[in-house]
Design a protein around this motif. Sequence first.
Motif, short mmCIF file in Angstrom:
data_model
loop_
_atom_site.label_atom_id
_atom_site.label_comp_id
_atom_site.label_asym_id
_atom_site.label_seq_id
_atom_site.Cartn_x
_atom_site.Cartn_y
_atom_site.Cartn_z
N GLY A 1 -31.93 -27.72 11.89
CA GLY A 1 -31.90 -26.69 10.87
C GLY A 1 -31.23 -27.11 9.59
N THR B 1 -36.04 -22.61 14.13
CA THR B 1 -35.81 -23.22 12.82
C THR B 1 -35.71 -22.12 11.78
N GLY C 1 -33.98 -26.17 7.13
CA GLY C 1 -35.12 -25.61 7.85
C GLY C 1 -36.40 -26.41 7.77
#
Length: 269
Positions: free
Chosen positions: A129, A158, A194
């Motif tokens: 992430g 995510t 992300g």
Amino acid sequence: MSTIVFVHAHPDDEASQSACSMARAVQEGHRVVLVLATNGDHGQPPDDLAEGETVVLRRRREAEASAAAIGTHRLVWLGYADSGMTGWPQNEHEGAFVRADVEQAAQRLAGVLRDEAADVVVGYDWHGGYGHPDHVQTHRVTKRAAELAGTPRYLEGTMNRDAAVRGIAAARAAGLPVGDWDPTRPMDDGNPMGTPEVELHWACDLRDWIEVKRRALQAHASQTSDVGMMLAIPAAAFREQFGWEYYIEPGRPAGMVVGWFLDTDPNHS
């Protein structure tokens, strides 16, 4: 009904990242198991620690309260120490999760998956992430554990980078204080936050479960810097920002589906 195992790096990650998914799955009658890889000992030390109380003990109790708020059926600790952020001395400490042998850690997690006869296991994307060493290690360990246990479905939680960019722009337009936050800038490991929307498979609209996420975050009251910042977001903006949860499902055809990943046939037909 299915058994879903969610694997997170630290206490409070479950609250901020997948609490709504977990709560919906519980409400629908699925068995939900939460696995925490580390004890979070390098989190923010609270000012009100009692005599003999440690950060680890406080965070364990907070995680138990969060899990109860979500409704999870079981909470498992893998037993590793928090590794801290990239470049911290704690990266080299004995017991730090980032130093764990991936195969051994995966075998430990695979034991949980086998014990639960898990239908689905959810880990993190390839860079966790935002690049935190423990998050990246969680990705490695969960992916390998799914292989070892033969778990039928493996997903990666995510963040939707494009949605975050749109949200920041909207917040600025509304005059909300977002500072210089930019999801596209390099994070802890030099990668942006992300995943681009084009690489996602599931966009889950879970805004109806947003109050569960709020209660789970509130359970982690000692973490006033991160959790406090999230809870300070105005309610409407919090619902929009945290009420959507996103997943990658390796092997699934390209294209983001707005839907609920537990409604699909695991064979992707």
